[in-house]
Design a protein around this motif. Structure first.
Motif, PDB file in Angstrom:
ATOM      1  N   MET A   1       4.145 -37.936  45.241  1.00  0.00           N
ATOM      2  CA  MET A   1       4.926 -37.035  44.377  1.00  0.00           C
ATOM      3  C   MET A   1       4.960 -35.603  44.902  1.00  0.00           C
ATOM      4  SD  MET A   1       4.105 -38.150  40.458  1.00  0.00           S
ATOM      5  CE  MET A   1       5.249 -36.932  39.839  1.00  0.00           C
ATOM      6  N   ILE A   2       4.711 -35.455  46.202  1.00  0.00           N
ATOM      7  CA  ILE A   2       4.646 -34.114  46.771  1.00  0.00           C
ATOM      8  C   ILE A   2       5.940 -33.339  46.565  1.00  0.00           C
ATOM      9  CG2 ILE A   2       5.335 -34.950  49.062  1.00  0.00           C
ATOM     10  CD1 ILE A   2       2.943 -32.023  48.298  1.00  0.00           C
ATOM     11  N   GLY A   3       7.081 -34.048  46.662  1.00  0.00           N
ATOM     12  CA  GLY A   3       8.365 -33.369  46.482  1.00  0.00           C
ATOM     13  C   GLY A   3       8.525 -32.798  45.082  1.00  0.00           C
ATOM     14  N   THR A   4       8.151 -33.578  44.076  1.00  0.00           N
ATOM     15  CA  THR A   4       8.245 -33.117  42.689  1.00  0.00           C
ATOM     16  C   THR A   4       7.267 -31.976  42.423  1.00  0.00           C
ATOM     17  OG1 THR A   4       9.027 -35.239  41.816  1.00  0.00           O
ATOM     18  CG2 THR A   4       7.861 -33.807  40.283  1.00  0.00           C
ATOM     19  N   ILE A   5       6.071 -32.071  43.010  1.00  0.00           N
ATOM     20  CA  ILE A   5       5.075 -31.006  42.842  1.00  0.00           C
ATOM     21  C   ILE A   5       5.609 -29.700  43.435  1.00  0.00           C
ATOM     22  CG2 ILE A   5       2.783 -30.213  43.555  1.00  0.00           C
ATOM     23  CD1 ILE A   5       1.899 -33.178  43.417  1.00  0.00           C
ATOM     24  N   VAL A   6       6.209 -29.788  44.625  1.00  0.00           N
ATOM     25  CA  VAL A   6       6.776 -28.598  45.260  1.00  0.00           C
ATOM     26  C   VAL A   6       7.922 -28.039  44.415  1.00  0.00           C
ATOM     27  CG1 VAL A   6       8.109 -27.782  47.251  1.00  0.00           C
ATOM     28  CG2 VAL A   6       6.100 -29.228  47.603  1.00  0.00           C
ATOM     29  N   ASN A   7       8.777 -28.907  43.905  1.00  0.00           N
ATOM     30  CA  ASN A   7       9.892 -28.486  43.069  1.00  0.00           C
ATOM     31  C   ASN A   7       9.397 -27.759  41.820  1.00  0.00           C
ATOM     32  OD1 ASN A   7      13.029 -30.200  42.192  1.00  0.00           O
ATOM     33  ND2 ASN A   7      12.402 -28.083  41.937  1.00  0.00           N
ATOM     34  N   THR A   8       8.360 -28.322  41.201  1.00  0.00           N
ATOM     35  CA  THR A   8       7.769 -27.684  40.017  1.00  0.00           C
ATOM     36  C   THR A   8       7.168 -26.330  40.365  1.00  0.00           C
ATOM     37  OG1 THR A   8       7.246 -29.887  39.128  1.00  0.00           O
ATOM     38  CG2 THR A   8       6.128 -27.998  38.130  1.00  0.00           C
ATOM     39  N   ALA A   9       6.470 -26.273  41.496  1.00  0.00           N
ATOM     40  CA  ALA A   9       5.816 -25.028  41.913  1.00  0.00           C
ATOM     41  C   ALA A   9       6.833 -23.926  42.195  1.00  0.00           C
ATOM     42  CB  ALA A   9       4.960 -25.279  43.149  1.00  0.00           C
ATOM     43  N   THR A  10       7.985 -24.297  42.752  1.00  0.00           N
ATOM     44  CA  THR A  10       8.994 -23.274  43.053  1.00  0.00           C
ATOM     45  C   THR A  10       9.579 -22.672  41.773  1.00  0.00           C
ATOM     46  OG1 THR A  10      10.701 -24.998  43.265  1.00  0.00           O
ATOM     47  CG2 THR A  10       9.642 -24.233  45.286  1.00  0.00           C
ATOM     48  N   ILE A  11       9.697 -23.485  40.731  1.00  0.00           N
ATOM     49  CA  ILE A  11      10.182 -22.950  39.454  1.00  0.00           C
ATOM     50  C   ILE A  11       9.166 -21.973  38.872  1.00  0.00           C
ATOM     51  CG2 ILE A  11      10.733 -23.541  37.056  1.00  0.00           C
ATOM     52  CD1 ILE A  11      12.018 -26.090  38.049  1.00  0.00           C
ATOM     53  N   ILE A  12       7.887 -22.329  38.980  1.00  0.00           N
ATOM     54  CA  ILE A  12       6.829 -21.432  38.497  1.00  0.00           C
ATOM     55  C   ILE A  12       6.851 -20.121  39.281  1.00  0.00           C
ATOM     56  CG2 ILE A  12       4.327 -21.117  38.328  1.00  0.00           C
ATOM     57  CD1 ILE A  12       4.115 -24.163  37.869  1.00  0.00           C
ATOM     58  N   ALA A  13       6.910 -20.229  40.620  1.00  0.00           N
ATOM     59  CA  ALA A  13       6.932 -19.036  41.470  1.00  0.00           C
ATOM     60  C   ALA A  13       8.179 -18.200  41.208  1.00  0.00           C
ATOM     61  CB  ALA A  13       6.865 -19.439  42.937  1.00  0.00           C
ATOM     62  N   GLY A  14       9.335 -18.869  41.123  1.00  0.00           N
ATOM     63  CA  GLY A  14      10.576 -18.149  40.879  1.00  0.00           C
ATOM     64  C   GLY A  14      10.578 -17.440  39.534  1.00  0.00           C
ATOM     65  N   SER A  15       9.994 -18.088  38.524  1.00  0.00           N
ATOM     66  CA  SER A  15       9.934 -17.486  37.184  1.00  0.00           C
ATOM     67  C   SER A  15       9.044 -16.242  37.187  1.00  0.00           C
ATOM     68  CB  SER A  15       9.401 -18.500  36.168  1.00  0.00           C
ATOM     69  OG  SER A  15      10.272 -19.606  36.053  1.00  0.00           O
ATOM     70  N   ILE A  16       7.938 -16.314  37.915  1.00  0.00           N
ATOM     71  CA  ILE A  16       7.025 -15.164  37.987  1.00  0.00           C
ATOM     72  C   ILE A  16       7.699 -13.992  38.704  1.00  0.00           C
ATOM     73  CG2 ILE A  16       4.860 -14.316  38.999  1.00  0.00           C
ATOM     74  CD1 ILE A  16       3.730 -17.153  38.572  1.00  0.00           C
ATOM     75  N   ILE A  17       8.329 -14.292  39.842  1.00  0.00           N
ATOM     76  CA  ILE A  17       9.007 -13.236  40.607  1.00  0.00           C
ATOM     77  C   ILE A  17      10.175 -12.664  39.806  1.00  0.00           C
ATOM     78  CG2 ILE A  17      10.374 -12.753  42.670  1.00  0.00           C
ATOM     79  CD1 ILE A  17       8.711 -14.935  44.090  1.00  0.00           C
ATOM     80  N   GLY A  18      10.956 -13.561  39.203  1.00  0.00           N
ATOM     81  CA  GLY A  18      12.114 -13.111  38.436  1.00  0.00           C
ATOM     82  C   GLY A  18      11.746 -12.238  37.248  1.00  0.00           C
ATOM     83  N   SER A  19      10.610 -12.555  36.596  1.00  0.00           N
ATOM     84  CA  SER A  19      10.181 -11.761  35.430  1.00  0.00           C
ATOM     85  C   SER A  19       9.808 -10.340  35.820  1.00  0.00           C
ATOM     86  CB  SER A  19       8.995 -12.446  34.739  1.00  0.00           C
ATOM     87  OG  SER A  19       7.856 -12.448  35.582  1.00  0.00           O
ATOM     88  N   MET A  20       9.490 -10.154  37.112  1.00  0.00           N
ATOM     89  CA  MET A  20       9.154  -8.808  37.603  1.00  0.00           C
ATOM     90  C   MET A  20      10.405  -8.005  37.939  1.00  0.00           C
ATOM     91  SD  MET A  20       6.030  -9.781  40.182  1.00  0.00           S
ATOM     92  CE  MET A  20       4.575 -10.678  39.595  1.00  0.00           C
TER      93      MET A  20
END
Length: 230
Positions: A1-20
């Motif tokens: 499930m590495i692909g799904t884990i990476v996809n999930t992680a990018t949303i988390i990272a993008g949300s953190i960066i975007g909130s800034m």
């Protein structure tokens, strides 16, 4: 499930960066990012289709699939219903309601599409994460834009995507013996064309209404079931 884990992680990272980015992502940067992603989608989609043509046992099945799937999808107006729902959700108020509207919109955009639905299946059956990594890049950009508008609460879309893609991955993993290489080839031919259509839409060259073509992915499955019964 590495692909799904990476996809999930990018949303988390993008949300953190975007909130800034309280002032949001400038339009010129959005445009260049989506142009790059559109070109990447074209390359990946065409490669998936062309590279699997030699493996096809039914050379015209993809044409029949797109024709029948497109007619069914258009009759159901999947693309139109989706866009109207998105437009309706974007007209929210302020505060918590606005965040809820943003989350609903983002979850729909993250989860509905050939990359997000076919990607986990390919990942489970072939250990190929290309589709999901491409989807992860798209979602990274989208999540930054959403979070810059709606705030850090958009990070809650990540576990929803994980469960959604995890469901597809698990079903494909459990039923891997029932999905033949021939069927996978047909799905990748059709799926590749849908991804190509998404790329054209990202580049604003042609609105292919890809969502209306999603039922095309079911036609090869139905065909192989009929053949196996006979």
């Amino acid at each position: 499930m590495i692909g799904t884990i990476v996809n999930t992680a990018t949303i988390i990272a993008g949300s953190i960066i975007g909130s800034m980015l309280h002032r949001g992502v400038k339009e010129k940067y959005k445009e260049v990012l989506y142009t790059g992603l559109g070109l990447a989608s074209l390359a990946i989609g065409l490669n998936a289709t062309i590279s699997h043509f030699p493996q096809s046992q039914y050379p015209v099945l993809f044409i029949i699939s797109l024709a029948i799937g497109g007619v069914v999808g258009t009759a159901l107006d999947i693309d139109g219903r989706f866009k109207r729902l998105i437009d309706k959700l974007k007209k929210g108020g302020d505060g918590e309601n606005r965040l809820a509207d943003g989350l609903a919109t983002a979850i729909l955009l993250y989860c509905i599409g050939p990359l997000s639905m076919l990607g986990p299946v390919i990942s489970a059956l072939k250990n190929d994460h290309t589709f999901l990594f491409t989807n992860a890049t798209l979602d990274f950009v989208s999540s930054m834009v959403f979070a810059s508008t709606y705030g850090i609460g958009m990070i809650l879309a990540a576990p929803v995507l994980f469960c959604w893609q995890g469901m597809f991955w698990l079903v494909a993993h459990i039923s891997s013996t029932a999905i033949s290489d021939a069927l996978m080839a047909e799905l990748l031919i059709v799926g590749g064309l849908l991804i190509t259509g998404s790329g054209l839409s990202l580049l604003n060259l042609k609105d292919c209404k890809t969502l209306n073509l999603l039922p095309a992915l079911l036609i090869p499955v139905i065909w192989f079931l009929i053949v196996s019964i006979n």
